[in-house]
Every structure is written in structure tokens, then in C-alpha cells.
Scaffold this motif. Structure first.
Motif, short mmCIF file in Angstrom:
data_model
loop_
_atom_site.label_atom_id
_atom_site.label_comp_id
_atom_site.label_asym_id
_atom_site.label_seq_id
_atom_site.Cartn_x
_atom_site.Cartn_y
_atom_site.Cartn_z
N LEU A 19 50.24 9.96 24.38
CA LEU A 19 48.81 10.09 24.59
C LEU A 19 48.50 11.24 25.55
N GLN A 20 49.26 11.35 26.62
CA GLN A 20 49.05 12.44 27.57
C GLN A 20 49.20 13.79 26.89
N LEU A 21 50.17 13.90 25.99
CA LEU A 21 50.41 15.15 25.29
C LEU A 21 49.20 15.52 24.43
N PHE A 22 48.67 14.55 23.69
CA PHE A 22 47.58 14.86 22.78
C PHE A 22 46.23 14.96 23.49
N VAL A 23 46.09 14.31 24.61
CA VAL A 23 44.88 14.52 25.40
C VAL A 23 44.87 15.94 25.97
N ALA A 24 46.05 16.43 26.36
CA ALA A 24 46.15 17.82 26.81
C ALA A 24 45.86 18.79 25.67
N LEU A 25 46.28 18.43 24.46
CA LEU A 25 46.05 19.29 23.30
C LEU A 25 44.58 19.25 22.87
N CYS A 26 43.98 18.09 22.92
CA CYS A 26 42.57 17.92 22.49
C CYS A 26 41.71 17.67 23.73
N SER A 27 41.50 18.69 24.50
CA SER A 27 40.85 18.56 25.80
C SER A 27 39.35 18.32 25.71
N ARG A 28 38.77 18.40 24.50
CA ARG A 28 37.33 18.13 24.32
C ARG A 28 37.09 16.73 23.75
N ILE A 29 38.06 15.90 23.81
CA ILE A 29 37.97 14.57 23.20
C ILE A 29 36.81 13.78 23.80
N GLN A 30 36.02 13.15 22.91
CA GLN A 30 34.90 12.30 23.33
C GLN A 30 35.12 10.84 22.95
N HIS A 31 35.81 10.61 21.82
CA HIS A 31 36.03 9.24 21.34
C HIS A 31 37.51 9.06 21.03
N LEU A 32 38.07 7.95 21.51
CA LEU A 32 39.50 7.68 21.33
C LEU A 32 39.68 6.27 20.81
N THR A 33 40.50 6.12 19.76
CA THR A 33 40.85 4.82 19.21
C THR A 33 42.36 4.63 19.31
N LEU A 34 42.79 3.50 19.87
CA LEU A 34 44.21 3.20 20.04
C LEU A 34 44.58 1.99 19.20
N GLY A 35 45.71 2.08 18.48
CA GLY A 35 46.15 1.05 17.55
C GLY A 35 46.58 -0.23 18.22
N HIS A 36 46.86 -1.23 17.38
CA HIS A 36 47.07 -2.60 17.85
C HIS A 36 48.36 -2.79 18.62
N ASP A 37 49.39 -2.00 18.36
CA ASP A 37 50.66 -2.23 19.03
C ASP A 37 50.95 -1.16 20.08
N THR A 38 49.90 -0.59 20.63
CA THR A 38 50.07 0.41 21.69
C THR A 38 50.71 -0.22 22.91
N GLU A 39 51.70 0.48 23.47
CA GLU A 39 52.43 -0.03 24.61
C GLU A 39 51.71 0.28 25.93
N ASP A 40 51.89 -0.61 26.91
CA ASP A 40 51.45 -0.38 28.28
C ASP A 40 49.99 0.08 28.34
N LEU A 41 49.11 -0.76 27.81
CA LEU A 41 47.69 -0.40 27.76
C LEU A 41 47.10 -0.21 29.16
N GLU A 42 47.57 -0.96 30.14
CA GLU A 42 47.01 -0.84 31.49
C GLU A 42 47.27 0.55 32.06
N SER A 43 48.48 1.07 31.89
CA SER A 43 48.78 2.42 32.38
C SER A 43 47.97 3.47 31.63
N ILE A 44 47.78 3.25 30.34
CA ILE A 44 46.99 4.19 29.54
C ILE A 44 45.54 4.20 30.02
N VAL A 45 44.98 3.01 30.29
CA VAL A 45 43.59 2.95 30.77
C VAL A 45 43.47 3.65 32.12
N ARG A 46 44.43 3.45 33.00
CA ARG A 46 44.40 4.15 34.30
C ARG A 46 44.40 5.66 34.10
N PHE A 47 45.26 6.13 33.20
CA PHE A 47 45.34 7.56 32.94
C PHE A 47 44.02 8.10 32.39
N LEU A 48 43.42 7.39 31.45
CA LEU A 48 42.20 7.88 30.81
C LEU A 48 41.01 7.89 31.75
#
Length: 722
Positions: A491-520
């Protein structure tokens, strides 16, 4: 701002933007989103303020990519005062419909509204809203996408049919065809001319609906199902103007379709049909088609078919292809009408598939590039520009090499089983290939990942790649969807690639959602500064409470809406919009006249002891400063680092009290307070704020600070990691 204006007598002429005529400025405004126009020009000077507020030109409102705080200001200052100018309204954020200040709750007052788009709307809001649309005399275009189950879709159809001026209607309503209910008898017919159905619909539902739309000219049906009940056809009806038909026939037999042609599609000029994995071989029986067309479709001039099915006779070693019934589509009947076809044999993921389709795509909007097991059965080597294709799906990177098709107008790119850094012969797309694709597709707005293994990728080194940085700076991707597993590193890689992102959808088996939310939600994450909404798909039942606790305990957000619809969670985040000398605080848990209570951080009162809202605003502001302090302390405690210690000189609480160095309390309220003590309280509060800003500045890299932002030796010192 400078612009370049060219004249026939002058090679170039540089002038100030303000020197342009009002007419030209209005043309420029017309190319921009109206709320961006307001943000950029509303406060520039009196002339631009008047151009925006006093104009009679129509306004198109798009609330799909807008933050919560921006919406509040935009709604109050622009939308509501200009109801008479709004011609178009688009919504897609499911959190937005709960806001009672939303324009849809007073939609009957938008008398000039022509286009309305309601995406991701819950059934309860839709049931409330639809009856109010009857009072809109100009509404000619309506698009609806439901986010939850519609129990009775027939009731929705009935309400839509009553709309007096509707010409275009697009519906995507989740539901079940097992709840089939006939439309009630109506005293008038619908004015709809273009109908799009993007959900499953049974033959019973379809007949009932079309019988009430005699003016229909174009129809697109995503997926037709056989009715589960015995069907009693309505009295015979005619659709004399219906010329363009597009159907998905994957779940009905050719005999059922043939009956539909005889009943309602016999005057059609253009027919597009799609059949996927249907065992009825009549769909690829040339003689049966000839009989149907000659007998009941005499006006047909474009016949576009795509038939996909499993094929057990295909192998990967170029053996002879057996049992090919499509060879019969070569008679004079087809050649005289210039209807030509091809048969492709491809490998799609882990299956072999046969595709029989028309050679000419007839403005097809969706196209798939996938692995060819055998060459196509027709010879056509010239390069072709598929101008109509807007959604491109790539299943295999080898098909990009020497591809004879160009897709100049693609806006949505789906990458199937992408991002696997294996051998070139793999079906998966390499990350390098994806970046290369994005480099040459500058208009992509939506990026969808079916899956993304991304094994063996060096995340840091690839971000330093020149092409990666170029794509990151130039791509216009605002919507990214990960349908399956996604890790924090990916996710960090693609957020860096798509730096204008406004809407993000994460699939059902995404790992470590708490760390991802902190990052976002990190406030210093420049790559997510435009992120407005996050959707978490198929989450655990308890994760909503976990997510709310995480956000509040670490003060990741102070102004947000967290909503659960079914098994999906939606987070609508905020942006702080400073209003200079007219800033205010909005109390989210208090309402007055169906609006959030607003506390002004300014006053025009001569006697401050009479200005109670101003007192409340100061208490709220002190509470914000205290929350900031608690958030920093909580974060440093989690890091457990002594050299990141943080301490403000004056103790605060959430009730408007701040204490001096001796522990003596002072209130920030002016009422029942002495002017001297009130002045001291504000001084201590502003000192805490200054210390906090100085500490934040000390944490920034050297190249992001300025000399006047670093605490001086005479200022209170704060420990920092440097």
C-alpha cells in the motif's frame, strides 16, 4: 497568475489573468469543478467574488471527491444560496447522505436541476428521496446505485416512471428477482428514452418495466435472468422507437431471447449481445440467427456478438481445434451485410476459454487483453485505435507487446493477477510493466487490482527509479481499488505512486488493517493529503469499534464519519480549512435547526460578557489544544523514546481551565471573569500553542524548516531527536 494569449497580429502577448474579459473567465470556470473555482477565486478580490456569486450561469455540483469540512463550507456558502442555479448534482459518498444539511433533503427547491446522480445510496435514503423528485420539472437525467439490498425494486421503478421530464435513467439496484411484484396500473407512461439497468433483472421484471416506457429508444440490460414464477405477459405493447439494444444473455436460453425479440425487439437497428459460459449452442448457430433476423429483425444493421465459453478441446501445444460451429458464419447472408467474426482461444488465469465475437467492436467501452493460446481465426494485422474503449483490463503482459490495438481514451485500468515479479512467460504483470503502462496512459482515473503478489520487490529502490518518480508526478489516478489481499508495504508503494489518491478501497483479507489505517491518517503523509474516503470491504463484525477506538485514542482524526453498511466500513475524513478572521468551531454532537452548532472564534460584540457563543468557542479551542498535547504524548509513549519528550508549560483541561506554573487556575471564559485573569488565560493558551508549533517544527527535516520556525534560545526549549 500569467497567461499566454495569442492573436493573429501578435506572436504572443503576456497579460495578467485579471485583464481577461468576464466572458473568457466564465469559459475557463466552465472547464473546472465549481467548488475548485470557489476555493481559488472566491476570496481573490471583489470582482471575482461578484463573478461567482452574482452570475446566472448554471452550476454543476460534484460532491464525490470532497472532504467533510470542505463540504460544510461549500454547502453553506455556495450550494444553498444558489439553489436556483444548480443544474447538476452528483453524490457518491455513503457517509454524506446522513448529513441533514445535504441538498437532497431539500431537493424539491432545486427547480432547475436537470441531472441527478446518487451513487452508493442506502435504501432508506432512496425510499425517502424518490417521491420528492416528482416536483422537479426539469429533471431529465437520473442515475442511482444502491449500496445495500433493495427489498422491493418494483416500488423504485414505479416512482421513477412518474417523473415528468425524465429522458435518461441508469439504475444499479442490489436486490433479488425472487421478490417479483408487478408494477401497479399507472395513469401515465414514462418519458424515458434511454434506460440502463446494471443489476440482475428477471424477464418478468423486464416486461413489466418496458411496458410502461413507450418512448424508449435505447436500452442496456446488464444481466437478464429467467423468472422463477410463471409469467403472465401484460397486454401487447409496442416500443416503436427502440432502435439500440444491448443485453447480457448469459443466463437465459436462445429460445427465451427469441421470444423477447418477437415481442419487443423487432424494430431494433443496433444489437449488442454478450453471452458468458452459456451451454445453449443455439447462440453460435448461424442458421438459427439467419432465420430470426430475416423473420423478425428486418431493420437490423449492426449485429455485435461476444460469446465466451469453456472449451475442453483447446490445448496449449497448438493442436487442431475441434468442433468449431462458428465456421458457418461465413455465408453470403453475413458477408452481404458486412458482418464478420473471429474466434479466439485464450488462457484466462487458470482456464482455457473460447471467444466468438464480431470483428468490429462497434464502440465497445470495455476490452480485455489476455493470453492467446492460438492465433485468431481471421487475418487483420493493421493497427487499430479503439477510441470508444474507456475500461481496459489486462490479464497478461505479453499481449502488450506488438499489440495491434491502441486505447487512447481509457480512464479505468484493471490489472488481473498483477504485480508478480516472475519470469516473462508468467501470466502476471510485473511492477515495471505496470509503471510503463501508466506512463503512457495519462488519463487513467481509476486503478483496480484483482490481486497483487508483488514478491521480491525492493520497495525503496523502485521508488528511486526515474520512471517511477515521473509517473508519480504526472498520473491523475484518484481512485484505487485492491479487491484482495494488501499489505502495508504494498500500500505504501502504491500510495507513493498515486499521490493524488482521493478514494481507496481495501479487500477483505487485507493484513494488519490497524497499521494501514495509522499510515493513511498520518497528518504528515504528503501522499495522502488528498485522501477523502476509505472503504474497507468485508470486515469482521467487531472491527468498526476497534477502528473508532484507534482513531480516538491516538487522535488520528478529530472530525470524521465512520459508517458500516453490510460488511463494509466507510471512513470519511476531514481537511482543516482556515477562514482567517472568520474561523469557527463546529460541535458535531450538538444540533440546532437540524444543523451542527457553530461556535465563532471571533466577535463583534462591544461587551464580551454578553457573547456566550464566543466564550464557548474559546473553551472548545482550548480543548483542541489539549487534544493535540495528549495525542503527541500518546504517540511518544508508544515510541518509548526519551529524546522525543514533549511537555507544554501550562496544564489544561477540557472545561476551559488552564493553570499557571504555580498551579493557579484561570478560565478562558470572559463571562464572570476579570479582564486581567481572562487575559492571562489567553496568554497561557497561546504560549502552549506556540510551544507546540515549535516542537512540531523541530521534528521536521532541515530542508523543510525556516530560520524563524525554529525556537530561538530565548524561547522555551523542547527536546527533539536532533
Amino acid at each position: 497568475m500569467n497567461v499566454l494569449v495569442c492573436f493573429s497580429s501578435l506572436k504572443e502577448f503576456i497579460t495578467c489573468f485579471e485583464d481577461l474579459s468576464n466572458e473568457l473567465i466564465y469559459e475557463i470556470f466552465d472547464l473546472l469543478d465549481f467548488h475548485h473555482v470557489c476555493q481559488a477565486f472566491d476570496s481573490l478580490n471583489a470582482r471575482f467574488y461578484n463573478l461567482i456569486t452574482n452570475s446566472t450561469l448554471p452550476i454543476e455540483v460534484n460532491l464525490s471527491s470532497i472532504s467533510k469540512s470542505t463540504f460544510k463550507r461549500y454547502n453553506k456558502d455556495i450550494i444553498l444560496p444558489n439553489k436556483h442555479r444548480i443544474h447538476s448534482l452528483h453524490l457518491s459518498n455513503p457517509c454524506l447522505y446522513d448529513d441533514i444539511s445535504l441538498p437532497i433533503h431539500i431537493l424539491s427547491k432545486f427547480l432547475r436541476l436537470k441531472t441527478l446522480s446518487l451513487n452508493n445510496i442506502e435504501s432508506k435514503h432512496l425510499e425517502y428521496l424518490l417521491p420528492t423528485l416528482v416536483s422537479l420539472p426539469c429533471l431529465s437525467s437520473l442515475s442511482i446505485t444502491s449500496i445495500d439490498i433493495i427489498v422491493n425494486r418494483t416500488a423504485i421503478y414505479s416512482q421513477i416512471i412518474r417523473l415528468p421530464a425524465l429522458k435518461y435513467c441508469s439504475l444499479s439496484l442490489k436486490g433479488s428477482h425472487y421478490s417479483e411484484v408487478s408494477l401497479p396500473t399507472l395513469d401515465k407512461y414514462s418519458t424515458i428514452e434511454h434506460l440502463i439497468i446494471k443489476h440482475d433483472i428477471s424477464t418478468n421484471e423486464l416486461y413489466n418495466l418496458l411496458s410502461s416506457i413507450p418512448q424508449l429508444r435505447r436500452v442496456y440490460i446488464c444481466y437478464i435472468l429467467n423468472s422463477w414464477t410463471t409469467y403472465m405477459k401484460p397486454s401487447p405493447f409496442l416500443l416503436p422507437y427502440l432502435t439500440h439494444v444491448s443485453l447480457d444473455l448469459s443466463s437465459i436460453s436462445f429460445a427465451v431471447f427469441e421470444e423477447m425479440v418477437i415481442d419487443i425487439f423487432h424494430v431494433v437497428h443496433v444489437l449488442h449481445i454478450f453471452i458468458h459460459n452459456n451451454n445453449d449452442q443455439m447462440y453460435i448457430n448461424a442458421n438459427r440467427w439467419e432465420q430470426l433476423i430475416l423473420s423478425h429483425m428486418r431493420n437490423l444493421r449492426i449485429f455485435d456478438i461476444r460469446h465466451e465459453t469453456w472449451s475442453r478441446n483447446i490445448t496449449t501445444n497448438n493442436q487442431v481445434i475441434l468442433n468449431n460451429p462458428t465456421n458457418t458464419f461465413t455465408s453470403s447472408f453475413w458477408s452481404e451485410r458486412e458482418w464478420f467474426f473471429t474466434q479466439q482461444f485464450i488462457q484466462e488465469r487458470y482456464r482455457n476459454c473460447t471467444i466468438f465475437c464480431s470483428i468490429e467492436p462497434y464502440r465497445r467501452k470495455y476490452y480485455t487483453l489476455c493470453k492467446q493460446i492460438h492465433p485468431s481465426t481471421y487475418l487483420n494485422s493493421k493497427k487499430t485505435h479503439l477510441q470508444s474503449v474507456q475500461h481496459l483490463r489486462i490479464d497478461n503482459e505479453n499481449e502488450i507487446i506488438d499489440c495491434k490495438y491502441y486505447f487512447p481514451n481509457v480512464t479505468t485500468l484493471t490489472l488481473e493477477n498483477s504485480l508478480s515479479c516472475t519470469l516473462i512467460k508468467s501470466r502476471s504483470l510485473s511492477l515495471t510493466k505496470i509503471i510503463e503502462i501508466l506512463q503512457f496512459t495519462p488519463y487513467i482515473r481509476t486503478l483496480i487490482f484483482e490481486s497483487m503478489p508483488l514478491y521480491g520487490v525492493n520497495y525503496k529502490s523502485i521508488q528511486q527509479n526515474q520512471t517511477f518518480q515521473l509517473v508519480s508526478n504526472t498520473n491523475m489516478i484518484t481512485n484505487v481499488i485492491f479487491k484482495q489481499r494488501c499489505t502495508l508495504d504494498k500500500l505504501q508503494l502504491f500510495v507513493a505512486l498515486c499521490s493524488r489518491i482521493q478514494h481507496l478501497t481495501l479487500g477483505h483479507d487485507t493484513e494488519d488493517l490497524e497499521s494501514i489505517v495509522r499510515f493513511l491518517l498520518k497528518k504528515r503523509n504528503e501522499n495522502t493529503s488528498n485522501l477523502c474516503s476509505i472503504r474497507l470491504v468485508s470486515t469482521c463484525p467487531f472491527f468498526l469499534a476497534t477502528l473508532r477506538t484507534l482513531i480516538e485514542s491516538e487522535t488520528l482524526l478529530t472530525d470524521y464519519i465512520l459508517k458500516k453498511v453490510g460488511t463494509n466500513i466507510y471512513l470519511w475524513r476531514y481537511k482543516i480549512i482556515p477562514l482567517g478572521s472568520h474561523s469557527y468551531i463546529e460541535v458535531l454532537n450538538e444540533r440546532e435547526n437540524e444543523k451542527f452548532v457553530q461556535l465563532p472564534l471571533y466577535t463583534s460584540q462591544r461587551y464580551l460578557d454578553l457573547d456566550i457563543p464566543f466564550d464557548k468557542a474559546l473553551v472548545a479551542f482550548l480543548d483542541c489544544v489539549n487534544q493535540f498535547k495528549l495525542a503527541i504524548e500518546s504517540k511518544n509513549k508508544a515510541i518509548n523514546s526519551k529524546n522525543k519528550s514533549f511537555c507544554l508549560p501550562y496544564k489544561m483541561n477540557g472545561k476551559g481551565i488552564i493553570s499557571d506554573s504555580n498551579g493557579i487556575p484561570f478560565s478562558v471564559k470572559f463571562q464572570f471573569n476579570s479582564q486581567e485573569n481572562w487575559t492571562k488565560a489567553l496568554k497561557y493558551m497561546l504560549t502552549n500553542l506556540k510551544w507546540g508549533l515549535s516542537w512540531i517544527t523541530s521534528q521536521l527535516p532541515d530542508d523543510m524548516t525556516t530560520s524563524n520556525a525554529i525556537p530561538s534560545s530565548s524561547s522555551p526549549t523542547v527536546a527533539s531527536p536532533r
